[in-house]
Write a protein that holds these residues in place. Sequence first.
Motif, PDB file in Angstrom:
ATOM      1  N   SER A   1       0.649  -1.210  -0.115  1.00 55.48           N
ATOM      2  CA  SER A   1      -0.128  -0.097  -0.011  1.00 55.48           C
ATOM      3  C   SER A   1       1.019   1.279  -0.035  1.00 55.48           C
ATOM      4  N   ASP A   2       0.116   2.392  -0.321  1.00 55.54           N
ATOM      5  CA  ASP A   2       1.127   3.512  -0.385  1.00 55.54           C
ATOM      6  C   ASP A   2       1.486   3.872   1.106  1.00 55.54           C
ATOM      7  N   VAL A   3       0.833   3.553   2.176  1.00 55.97           N
ATOM      8  CA  VAL A   3       1.240   3.837   3.578  1.00 55.97           C
ATOM      9  C   VAL A   3       2.390   2.955   3.715  1.00 55.97           C
ATOM     10  N   GLU A   4       2.641   1.808   3.246  1.00 54.49           N
ATOM     11  CA  GLU A   4       3.957   1.156   3.356  1.00 54.49           C
ATOM     12  C   GLU A   4       5.075   1.347   2.849  1.00 54.49           C
ATOM     13  N   VAL A   5       4.644   1.668   1.511  1.00 50.02           N
ATOM     14  CA  VAL A   5       5.907   2.329   0.765  1.00 50.02           C
ATOM     15  C   VAL A   5       6.195   3.698   1.307  1.00 50.02           C
ATOM     16  N   TYR A   6       5.429   4.669   1.730  1.00 48.14           N
ATOM     17  CA  TYR A   6       5.944   5.585   2.408  1.00 48.14           C
ATOM     18  C   TYR A   6       6.729   5.463   3.659  1.00 48.14           C
ATOM     19  N   SER A   7       6.481   4.409   4.430  1.00 48.03           N
ATOM     20  CA  SER A   7       7.071   4.262   5.517  1.00 48.03           C
ATOM     21  C   SER A   7       8.400   3.573   5.447  1.00 48.03           C
ATOM     22  N   ILE A   8       8.637   2.808   4.151  1.00 43.84           N
ATOM     23  CA  ILE A   8       9.987   2.375   3.709  1.00 43.84           C
ATOM     24  C   ILE A   8      10.942   3.379   3.223  1.00 43.84           C
ATOM     25  N   LEU A   9      10.158   4.152   2.229  1.00 45.09           N
ATOM     26  CA  LEU A   9      11.080   5.234   1.711  1.00 45.09           C
ATOM     27  C   LEU A   9      11.281   6.488   2.525  1.00 45.09           C
ATOM     28  N   ASN A  10      10.429   6.427   3.650  1.00 51.12           N
ATOM     29  CA  ASN A  10      10.604   7.647   4.707  1.00 51.12           C
ATOM     30  C   ASN A  10      11.904   7.217   5.579  1.00 51.12           C
ATOM     31  N   SER A  11      12.048   6.087   5.759  1.00 49.30           N
ATOM     32  CA  SER A  11      13.091   5.560   6.501  1.00 49.30           C
ATOM     33  C   SER A  11      14.636   5.624   5.708  1.00 49.30           C
ATOM     34  N   TYR A  12      14.383   5.277   4.419  1.00 47.72           N
ATOM     35  CA  TYR A  12      15.563   5.349   3.446  1.00 47.72           C
ATOM     36  C   TYR A  12      15.981   6.846   3.354  1.00 47.72           C
ATOM     37  N   ILE A  13      14.932   7.716   3.099  1.00 43.68           N
ATOM     38  CA  ILE A  13      15.412   9.108   2.815  1.00 43.68           C
ATOM     39  C   ILE A  13      15.845   9.780   4.112  1.00 43.68           C
ATOM     40  N   HIS A  14      15.348   9.405   5.275  1.00 42.00           N
ATOM     41  CA  HIS A  14      16.044   9.893   6.598  1.00 42.00           C
ATOM     42  C   HIS A  14      17.604   9.551   6.473  1.00 42.00           C
ATOM     43  N   SER A  15      17.911   8.331   6.036  1.00 37.91           N
ATOM     44  CA  SER A  15      19.202   8.007   6.116  1.00 37.91           C
ATOM     45  C   SER A  15      20.024   8.552   5.046  1.00 37.91           C
ATOM     46  N   CYS A  16      19.503   8.793   4.096  1.00 34.36           N
ATOM     47  CA  CYS A  16      19.947   9.872   2.820  1.00 34.36           C
ATOM     48  C   CYS A  16      20.269  11.249   3.280  1.00 34.36           C
ATOM     49  N   ARG A  17      19.439  11.780   4.006  1.00 34.03           N
ATOM     50  CA  ARG A  17      19.582  13.337   4.580  1.00 34.03           C
ATOM     51  C   ARG A  17      20.615  13.329   5.695  1.00 34.03           C
ATOM     52  N   PHE A  18      20.837  12.123   6.296  1.00 40.98           N
ATOM     53  CA  PHE A  18      21.790  11.978   7.410  1.00 40.98           C
ATOM     54  C   PHE A  18      23.424  11.913   6.742  1.00 40.98           C
ATOM     55  N   ALA A  19      23.436  11.189   5.678  1.00 39.99           N
ATOM     56  CA  ALA A  19      24.540  11.153   4.771  1.00 39.99           C
ATOM     57  C   ALA A  19      25.053  12.369   4.496  1.00 39.99           C
ATOM     58  N   LEU A  20      23.858  13.140   3.951  1.00 38.57           N
ATOM     59  CA  LEU A  20      24.192  14.520   3.490  1.00 38.57           C
ATOM     60  C   LEU A  20      24.668  15.303   4.440  1.00 38.57           C
ATOM     61  N   LYS A  21      24.165  15.286   5.575  1.00 37.89           N
ATOM     62  CA  LYS A  21      24.510  16.050   6.862  1.00 37.89           C
ATOM     63  C   LYS A  21      25.841  16.065   7.252  1.00 37.89           C
ATOM     64  N   LYS A  22      26.285  14.585   7.176  1.00 39.75           N
ATOM     65  CA  LYS A  22      27.517  14.413   7.613  1.00 39.75           C
ATOM     66  C   LYS A  22      28.588  14.947   6.609  1.00 39.75           C
ATOM     67  N   MET A  23      28.188  15.291   5.463  1.00 38.99           N
ATOM     68  CA  MET A  23      29.063  15.816   4.363  1.00 38.99           C
ATOM     69  C   MET A  23      28.780  17.200   4.162  1.00 38.99           C
ATOM     70  N   ASP A  24      28.012  17.936   5.311  1.00 38.56           N
ATOM     71  CA  ASP A  24      27.771  19.259   5.373  1.00 38.56           C
ATOM     72  C   ASP A  24      27.111  19.792   4.184  1.00 38.56           C
ATOM     73  N   TYR A  25      25.994  19.078   3.647  1.00 32.19           N
ATOM     74  CA  TYR A  25      25.399  19.306   2.415  1.00 32.19           C
ATOM     75  C   TYR A  25      23.703  18.953   2.697  1.00 32.19           C
ATOM     76  N   SER A  26      23.348  19.403   3.934  1.00 32.49           N
ATOM     77  CA  SER A  26      22.114  19.011   4.518  1.00 32.49           C
ATOM     78  C   SER A  26      21.014  19.461   3.206  1.00 32.49           C
ATOM     79  N   ASP A  27      21.203  20.613   2.626  1.00 33.83           N
ATOM     80  CA  ASP A  27      20.033  20.931   1.798  1.00 33.83           C
ATOM     81  C   ASP A  27      20.028  20.106   0.397  1.00 33.83           C
TER      82      ASP A  27
END
Length: 325
Positions: free
Chosen positions: A225-251
Amino acid sequence: MTQPSERKVLRYSVSLVTQGEHRFYTLTMPSEVLAETCYVVDRFDDPIEGFQRTLDKRRASEIAEYVDSGLGTIPSSIILSAQPEAQLKIVGQGKTLEFTSHKKAFMVLDGQHRVFGFSLAKTNMRVPVVIYNGLSRSDEAKIFIDVNSKQKPVPSELLADIKKLAEYENQSEEYMRGIFDKFHGNSDSALYGLVSPAKASKDKISRVTFNLAIKPIIKIFASRSDVEVYSILNSYIHSCRFALKKMDYSDGITSPTVFRAFLSIFPDVAQRVKSSGGEYTFDNFWNVIMPISDKIKISQMKKANNSFKALAEELIKAIKTDFVL
């Protein structure tokens, strides 16, 4: 072959309009008459006299299907320039336009795909028309430029956003809308405050960009369902944003190139998580993409410009680890 003496003389009620230094006539005309009397001169056929775009037959066919659907309405005017072959004149105390039916009676200044679409359609319909008379080729080219440069197309972001209201969404678009809307409205969203539903925004991800990024990977979610997809992708994109933050490229996540690059490698990342027997959580995604923050430089991200595929290749290289038995 129809001889000149056999050509039909057609008459339609018109109104005379004056705008600046130009005068033109407004009327409605059967679409089949337009198909029989209009032509275009494009740059390919005549590089000296032509100024029209090359005809897109697929687009014309879509217009024909739209007209034949019985629900089609195309209220915008076809803009024409009367040619000598039309023998155009005004009769009936200036209220009736008369012309001779000829395949080159009118040159199309705007609406060539609609005219060609009408010729392909089985259904005949009445169409609003604007006719200029006595224009030089230079005048015709100037009007063509004015019409096509002054009209501002509706942003694709807005069209995507109102498709639901118009009941035009297909199943895939409806599915993607559900996912996007959760990223837009949920407070736990990795993209909360960073997405723009109805317009392009410099520091936000538009609905169009989001759909372009997610559409290629939708199939791997199977019947979730779109709810399940959102949950999975949300966790993934959070991890991507964390990687970018460590690179000092949060935006960086709001860059269409960066966002599409990270989404395009999601299947590879998810497969690695699944192979290790883990759940699709932030921690497990982060364990896979962690090397990105060490191996990829901000300059690589910014130099990618519009080539998300090239950046995705670099991201894949970064997460590959040397195999040890």
